[in-house]
Write a protein that holds these residues in place. Structure first.
Motif, PDB file in Angstrom:
ATOM      1  N   THR A   8      11.431  -6.360 -13.771  1.00 16.01           N
ATOM      2  CA  THR A   8      10.122  -6.343 -14.433  1.00 16.01           C
ATOM      3  C   THR A   8       9.351  -5.132 -13.942  1.00 16.01           C
ATOM      4  OG1 THR A   8       9.204  -7.743 -12.704  1.00 16.01           O
ATOM      5  CG2 THR A   8      10.094  -8.850 -14.647  1.00 16.01           C
ATOM      6  N   SER A   9       8.376  -4.658 -14.730  1.00 16.26           N
ATOM      7  CA  SER A   9       7.602  -3.469 -14.368  1.00 16.26           C
ATOM      8  C   SER A   9       6.813  -3.719 -13.092  1.00 16.26           C
ATOM      9  CB  SER A   9       6.658  -3.106 -15.511  1.00 16.26           C
ATOM     10  OG  SER A   9       5.845  -2.017 -15.151  1.00 16.26           O
ATOM     11  N   SER A  10       6.840  -2.723 -12.147  1.00 16.83           N
ATOM     12  CA  SER A  10       6.108  -2.850 -10.882  1.00 16.83           C
ATOM     13  C   SER A  10       4.705  -2.245 -10.976  1.00 16.83           C
ATOM     14  CB  SER A  10       6.877  -2.162  -9.763  1.00 16.83           C
ATOM     15  OG  SER A  10       6.901  -0.753  -9.968  1.00 16.83           O
ATOM     16  N   GLY A  11       4.419  -1.521 -12.065  1.00 17.15           N
ATOM     17  CA  GLY A  11       3.091  -0.926 -12.245  1.00 17.15           C
ATOM     18  C   GLY A  11       3.042   0.532 -11.871  1.00 17.15           C
ATOM     19  N   VAL A  12       4.112   1.100 -11.251  1.00 16.90           N
ATOM     20  CA  VAL A  12       4.090   2.500 -10.883  1.00 16.90           C
ATOM     21  C   VAL A  12       4.339   3.363 -12.100  1.00 16.90           C
ATOM     22  CG1 VAL A  12       6.532   2.685 -10.363  1.00 16.90           C
ATOM     23  CG2 VAL A  12       4.925   4.194  -9.185  1.00 16.90           C
ATOM     24  N   VAL A  13       3.704   4.553 -12.133  1.00 14.27           N
ATOM     25  CA  VAL A  13       3.961   5.509 -13.204  1.00 14.27           C
ATOM     26  C   VAL A  13       5.265   6.245 -12.877  1.00 14.27           C
ATOM     27  CG1 VAL A  13       3.117   7.550 -14.404  1.00 14.27           C
ATOM     28  CG2 VAL A  13       1.506   5.774 -13.670  1.00 14.27           C
ATOM     29  N   ASP A  17       6.458  -3.136  -2.521  1.00 12.99           N
ATOM     30  CA  ASP A  17       6.026  -4.509  -2.296  1.00 12.99           C
ATOM     31  C   ASP A  17       7.076  -5.244  -1.468  1.00 12.99           C
ATOM     32  OD1 ASP A  17       8.108  -5.030  -4.000  1.00 12.99           O
ATOM     33  OD2 ASP A  17       6.871  -5.602  -5.713  1.00 12.99           O
ATOM     34  N   ARG A  38      10.186  -3.079  -4.236  1.00 11.33           N
ATOM     35  CA  ARG A  38       9.952  -2.301  -5.448  1.00 11.33           C
ATOM     36  C   ARG A  38       8.851  -1.284  -5.207  1.00 11.33           C
ATOM     37  NH1 ARG A  38       8.525  -6.333 -10.023  1.00 11.33           N
ATOM     38  NH2 ARG A  38       7.086  -7.036  -8.395  1.00 11.33           N
ATOM     39  N   THR A  62       5.605   0.387  -6.034  1.00  7.68           N
ATOM     40  CA  THR A  62       4.445  -0.004  -6.859  1.00  7.68           C
ATOM     41  C   THR A  62       3.465   1.140  -7.039  1.00  7.68           C
ATOM     42  OG1 THR A  62       3.317  -0.823  -4.879  1.00  7.68           O
ATOM     43  CG2 THR A  62       4.667  -2.394  -6.115  1.00  7.68           C
ATOM     44  N   ALA A  63       3.557   2.215  -6.226  1.00  2.55           N
ATOM     45  CA  ALA A  63       2.658   3.365  -6.359  1.00  2.55           C
ATOM     46  C   ALA A  63       3.313   4.566  -5.715  1.00  2.55           C
ATOM     47  CB  ALA A  63       1.304   3.073  -5.700  1.00  2.55           C
TER      48      ALA A  63
END
Length: 589
Positions: A207-212, A222, A226, A228-229
């Protein structure tokens, strides 16, 4: 009148016997002298025979001894002689001539046409023929591991467990000899599609971790690991490093490093001695060089070569702990197990040839040698069977087969055969959409397998058992014929040499239009027989000769009829290729 008994040999007239009524009459031929004359004749004959036998003029039929003993001798491949006069049996040793071979035991020998060994040598690799694996009767491996086979899958309980599965899903070994079907389930941060692999291959996605999406030297992760930034490095992110951690771009000179308080590696220092008194230079432990008073000595230390260089303008005296040469050259010599001599003065390296003393061995190449306590070979000989120890199969390092077929092993499966399709074939017991499985199997086999005649059991082995009535029986097996059987008669081509191909038929016919030769048959196989009908043309007078390969009763070839349109039968039987018996039946009307 009667006669005295006549000796059996020689066959002279019977000796006359004087009768009672005979008148006594003397003189030549007289009755009183007849017996004396006959005996005298016999005596003279016997004396001459004895004289001739003694002189050698007469060859006697029997004798117990030769007058002159003879020497019987042999030369050439052997030498032998004995004196023989016939008075008794004699014997003497026969000595074979040397053949040229060196006496010894040789595994490889050369013989001449008389069977004599003329040379011998040890076996070479080229002397041993290539051997079939079946020739190895002991020490053969009984397992795949012992044979070093890596392309085979042994039969085991694990494969049996896979074959026994009835459920769909991915196969998992749950215990020794046990297998179950499993599926992949979704978890935190993970999605799963087709988790049991039945409809299609399982697809696992994060699933998407939110990082670009991008490339970052600094990331934030996290608890699941994963990213995340992401961000760029700051100066505070780089820790203090030891100089050894810098592996590239380091300066290699004082100037490049900006160092001004260091000395170059290539420099020298000069020390002058000589204050009017004797000097000495000492270094190390107990090492000293004495210097004569007033001598100037320069000492230069080479930092690169790591050595001291001395030079002087005066004279050095005394005994040095080390020197470049001896005052008096010496000779070093060796005796005993080796000899050598060297002239040495210490001014340079010297060498001399070292000659080992003979050990007693005959020069040559020997697979078996005897050595003394000093490791010298003192004797050599060829290998005998007792020299070769029993070898384990693992000692065979070359030429071993690396496949099951090479070993002739039939109780193992090829590893390459266990592809995904093979495993699928093992577990075809239930339906599954898109899986290629089929539950409608009979004993694990699909319909196409059962339609193949080669896969059937209890198949009939005869035409009668199969109920087939329109096929020909096998001629290679005994048969009982219930109707007449006949072969075609092949007409031979009339030519100067009449060719006969026995593969075409058993019976042949030909009409002679001239003098001909019946050629040696082609494709002759032992056991074939038949008939050749030979007919004269309307002119007649044709003669038939026979090529090599035809044989006849009694030896001579038969003479055929020569009248116009005459017919002869030639019955033949093939004893062997190149030997065909022929018998003629002439003038058939």
């Amino acid at each position: 009148m009667a006669n005295l008994l006549n000796p059996a040999n020689p066959l002279f007239p019977d000796v006359y016997q004087i009768e009672v009524l005979d008148r006594v009459k003397g003189g030549p031929g007289g009755t009183a002298n007849r017996q004396a004359e006959q005996l005298l004749e016999r005596t003279a004959f016997l004396k001459k025979q004895i004289d001739d036998a003694v002189s050698g003029a007469l060859t006697v039929m029997f004798a117990s001894k030769l007058k002159v003993g003879r020497t019987l001798s042999m030369t050439g491949d052997g030498s032998w002689n004995v004196t023989f006069d016939g008075s008794g049996n004699v014997s003497a040793a026969l000595t074979l001539a040397n053949s040229g071979v060196v006496a010894g035991t040789w595994p490889m020998t050369t013989v001449d046409a008389k069977g004599r060994v003329t040379a011998g040598r040890a076996l070479l690799a080229a002397d041993i023929p290539a051997l079939d694996y079946s020739k190895i009767t002991t020490g053969k491996p009984a397992t795949l591991a012992a044979a070093g086979i890596t392309d085979a899958q042994p039969l085991d309980a694990e494969l049996s467990a896979i074959a026994a599965l009835s459920a769909t899903g991915m196969i998992v070994r749950s215990a020794a000899g046990a297998a179950v079907a499993r599926s992949i389930a979704a978890g935190t941060g993970i999605t799963v599609a087709n988790g049991d692999g039945v409809a299609a291959n399982p697809v696992i996605a994060l699933t998407s971790s939110g990082v670009v999406a991008g490339t970052y030297p600094k990331v934030t992760v996290d608890a699941l690991g994963r990213v995340t930034a992401g961000a760029a490095l700051a100066a505070a992110d780089i820790p203090a490093l030891d100089y050894s951690k810098i592996t590239t771009g380091k300066p290699t000179t004082l100037a490049a490093a900006g160092i001004t308080d260091g000395a170059l590696a290539t420099h020298s220092h000069t020390l002058s001695l000589g204050d009017g008194a004797a000097q000495k230079i000492s270094w190390g432990s107990g090492q000293r060089l004495d210097v004569v008073a007033g001598t100037n000595v320069n000492i230069v230390y080479d930092d690169v070569a790591k050595k001291m260089v001395f030079s002087t303008t005066g004279v050095l005296s005394g005994n040095a702990d080390t020197a470049s040469r001896w005052q008096t050259p010496r000779t070093l010599s060796l005796t005993g197990d080796a000899t050598a001599a060297l002239a040495v003065d210490g001014s340079g390296n010297v060498s001399a040839a070292l000659t080992l003393s003979n050990s007693g061995v005959v020069a040559g190449t020997w697979p078996m040698t005897t050595v003394d306590a000093k490791g010298r070979v003192t004797a050599g000989r060829a290998l005998v069977a007792a020299d070769i120890p029993a070898l384990d199969y693992s000692k065979i390092t070359t030429g071993k087969p690396v496949t099951l077929a090479g070993y002739g092993i039939t109780d193992a499966l090829l590893a390459s055969s266990y592809t995904a399709a093979d495993v699928l074939a093992k577990i075809k017991t239930v339906d599954g959409v898109g899986s290629g499985l089929d539950a409608d199997l009979l004993d694990g086999f699909d319909a196409n397998y059962l339609r193949d005649w080669n896969n059937q059991i209890n198949k009939p082995t005869t035409l009668a058992a199969a109920g087939i009535t329109d096929a020909l029986v096998a001629l290679s097996a005994p048969q009982q014929w219930t109707a007449a059987q006949r072969g075609a008669v092949v007409t031979l081509t009339d030519a100067a040499s009449i060719a006969v191909d026995l593969a075409l038929a058993n019976n042949f016919a030909v009409t002679l239009a001239g003098n001909r030769t019946l050629a040696t048959p082609g494709n002759a196989i032992a056991g074939q027989s038949g008939m050749i009908v030979v007919k004269q043309d309307a002119s007649g007078g044709r003669v038939l000769a026979y090529a090599a390969g035809w044989v006849f009763a009694g030896g001579p070839a038969p003479t055929l009829s020569t009248t116009a349109n005459a017919v002869d039968y030639l019955a033949y039987y093939v004893e062997a290729p190149g030997r065909i018996y022929l018998s003629a039946v002439g003038d058939i009307r």
